[in-house]
Design an enzyme around this catalytic site. Structure first.
Site, PDB file in Angstrom:
ATOM      1  N   THR A 186       0.963  -0.972   0.001  1.00 17.60           N
ATOM      2  CA  THR A 186       0.007  -0.166   0.161  1.00 17.60           C
ATOM      3  C   THR A 186       0.849   1.207   0.115  1.00 17.60           C
ATOM      4  OG1 THR A 186      -0.022   0.047   2.587  1.00 17.60           O
ATOM      5  CG2 THR A 186      -1.870  -0.968   1.402  1.00 17.60           C
ATOM      6  N   GLU A 336      -5.877  -3.345  -1.178  1.00 17.35           N
ATOM      7  CA  GLU A 336      -6.237  -4.554  -0.150  1.00 17.35           C
ATOM      8  C   GLU A 336      -7.408  -5.492  -0.996  1.00 17.35           C
ATOM      9  OE1 GLU A 336      -5.475  -1.512   0.735  1.00 17.35           O
ATOM     10  OE2 GLU A 336      -4.746  -1.424   2.704  1.00 17.35           O
ATOM     11  N   LYS A 445     -14.331  18.069  10.432  1.00 17.09           N
ATOM     12  CA  LYS A 445     -15.363  18.011  11.387  1.00 17.09           C
ATOM     13  C   LYS A 445     -15.693  19.703  11.886  1.00 17.09           C
ATOM     14  CE  LYS A 445     -14.566  13.366  12.534  1.00 17.09           C
ATOM     15  NZ  LYS A 445     -13.437  12.412  12.734  1.00 17.09           N
ATOM     16  N   TRP A 450     -20.081  16.588   9.836  1.00 20.54           N
ATOM     17  CA  TRP A 450     -18.989  16.247   8.977  1.00 20.54           C
ATOM     18  C   TRP A 450     -19.340  16.848   7.647  1.00 20.54           C
ATOM     19  CZ3 TRP A 450     -17.974  10.346   9.356  1.00 20.54           C
ATOM     20  CH2 TRP A 450     -17.291  10.042  10.668  1.00 20.54           C
TER      21      TRP A 450
END
Ligand code: AMP
Length: 550
Positions: A186, A336, A445, A450
């Protein structure tokens, strides 16, 4: 009672055998690192993969040994996909855009036995070679004529010499389909990169999703320009799906600039392509700057284009539709996940939608392909409704999703029911379309609510003068965080903060509007072309927003 069906193992070698037998004359075209265009067929690919497998055997490469690559999209790199995995070793594609220290770490961590690399990376390999303790030999992927005369690289071999003397006869070994086939790290914006180890079984199953009509829809009638790198999450599974389907492939080598991409699409008559948004930004920039001298309608025959890796801006999807009548398949996934998770195809009920409404559907990241289960949860792990409104942590499971990182890095990563937490935040609508709101880390935030940085960025790039946009949360005394918009202007175009704010108004909720806009010359990206927000947040952590209470 067990079924009475043959228990044939799903092996990567079966894909190339199929392609050579049923699509043996289909072409694979490469713009080589050396310069000229190279052409051959799936039959040649098969022959040379077997020569490579013989060469690896002669070098003493064993089942399970890792073979590293630092290479662009070329036919030679493609041969490694089959030669290495087919003989039972593990193909480890390394992203050459990573920092040298990360490459050093990854090759040592993977314990690569040989490193195959392109001419471009001779200086890099010269620098790294002394630290790469497990590497027994370095194979330069070129012919004798292009070998450097006085390289400092120890145990340097020439690819064409290495495979040229080998026989084209090689019987692909049969083994357990759960055997490791390839390894991809990754990109790791924080901490060390971690290895995802794929198996033959997971790779073959994933290829069905690549070829599925509602997946990436790759088929034998396609000519695909593969811009997504072979070193980035298996090039989204295309190298395997291509053999399963027999699509003609076109590899761009190292030339990913707008002009080179345009020319390959034109010269090879490509109807299909795949790449991250950054590449398409450069492509459209080239078109804009050369509009007078290009015959777009005649040159570009693109019908479908897969965009993923980061959110495809609505304006980009619209441009593909209007300029080329090309349908963008917006795809989402992760290293992944092999990497496919969702693909943005249309349902029957969307037929005949006016473009504006269709773009609303396409701007979402699409629906799950069969094989991937998906859900969204709150921070306590409670599943949230699929109503297109609630947004939560995206969790996935399935037969091509990682069960744990290589050598146990990061410990246990699945919950008790086998779900993997992706780190993405999204909504799921009743039709199954997912819309990524943000990376969990990038959500802004503000006053307990959000704000999606991606939505703001997408809205900003809809402005004709905006080349690229990034939104980050900046500390704010009253609201905890407020959005700051960073913008690169298109060459020769002008806009102002006031004009941009007015443009955004109505496109996002009023309280989402950025507190400030800064015009910049460049934005930092990760090695896979994503905005590097950790760096931006660091850079702007002391930024004083002009709004009250900041
Ligand atoms: P990588 O493993 O480097 O491919 O990165 C995977 C991550 O890229 C995902 O977890 C997402 O955060 C992001 N990503 C991939 N595709 C998309 C997309 N279509 N829209 C938004 N984010 C995406």
């Amino acid at each position: 009672m067990q079924g009475l069906i043959q228990d044939r193992q799903l092996l990567i070698s079966s894909l190339i055998e199929f392609a050579a037998l049923y699509h043996g004359d289909t072409e694979i075209v490469t713009r080589t690192v050396e310069g000229p265009i190279h052409r051959y067929t799936y039959r040649d690919l098969h022959d040379r993969s077997k020569q490579l497998a013989n060469a690896l055997t002669r070098l003493g490469v064993k089942h399970g040994d890792r073979i590293g690559t630092l290479a662009w999209n070329t036919y030679r790199h493609f041969e490694l996909y089959y030669g290495v995995s087919g003989m039972g070793a593990v193909l480890h594609t390394v992203n050459p855009r990573l920092f040298p220290e990360q490459i050093d770490y990854i090759v040592n961590h993977a314990e690569d036995q040989y490193l195959f690399f392109d001419l471009t990376f001779v200086p890099l390999v010269e620098k790294l070679a002394p630290q790469l303790k497990t590497v027994k030999g370095f194979v330069l992927m070129t012919d004798a004529a292009h070998m450097p005369k006085d390289s400092k690289i120890p145990n340097l071999l020439c690819y064409e010499d290495l495979i040229g003397k080998e026989s084209k006869e090689f019987t692909w070994p049969e083994f357990d389909e759960r055997t490791a086939s390839s390894l991809c790290y990754t990109s790791g914006t924080t901490g060390n990169p971690k290895g995802v180890l794929y198996s033959h079984r997971s790779t073959v199953l994933h290829s069905y999703a690549v070829c599925q009509r509602d997946g990436l829809n790759l088929g034998s009638a396609d000519t695909a320009l593969v811009i997504v790198p072979l070193f980035h999450a298996n090039a989204w599974g295309v190298p395997y799906g291509a053999c399963m389907s027999g699509a003609k492939l076109v590899f761009p080598g190292p030339a990913l600039d707008g002009k080179s991409v345009y020319e390959l699409l034109r010269d090879e008559n490509c109807n299909f392509s795949l790449g991250v948004p950054t590449v398409w930004l450069a492509f459209f920039q080239y078109i804009d700057q050369n509009a007078a001298s290009l015959d777009l309608k005649k040159d570009i025959k693109l019908e479908r284009c897969v965009i993923g890796g980061s959110a495809a801006p609505r304006a980009m999807i619209e441009r593909f539709a209007k300029q080329f009548d090309c349908f963008v398949i917006h795809a989402w996934g992760m290293t992944e996940m092999s990497p496919l998770g969702t693909t943005g195809n249309l349902l029957k009920k969307h037929a005949g939608l006016p473009l504006e409404k269709r773009l609303d559907v396409q701007a979402k990241q699409g629906r799950t392909v069969y094989g991937v289960e998906i859900k969204i949860t709150d921070d306590e792990g409670k599943e949230l409704p699929r109503d297109g409104k609630a947004f939560g942590n995206v969790k996935v499971r399935g037969p091509w999703i990682t069960s744990g990182y290589f050598k146990g890095e990061g410990g246990k990563i699945l919950d008790d029911e086998g779900w993997f937490t992706t780190g993405d935040v999204a909504t799921l609508d009743p039709d199954g379309y997912m819309q990524i709101t943000d990376r969990a880390k990038d959500v802004i935030k503000s006053g307990g609510e959000w704000i999606s940085s991606i939505d703001l960025e997408n809205a900003a790039v809809g402005h004709p003068a905006v080349q690229e946009a990034a939104v980050i949360g900046v500390p704010h005394a009253k609201w905890q965080e407020r959005p700051l918009l960073l913008v690169i202007k298109k060459a020769g175009q002008e806009t102002t903060k006031e004009e941009l704010l007015a443009f955004l108004e109505g496109k996002v909720a009023k309280w989402w509007l950025p507190d400030d806009i800064v015009f910049v010359d460049e934005l930092p990206h990760t090695a896979t072309g994503k905005l590097l927000k950790t760096k931006l947040r660091e850079q702007y952590k002391d930024y004083k927003l002009p709004t009250p209470g900041a």
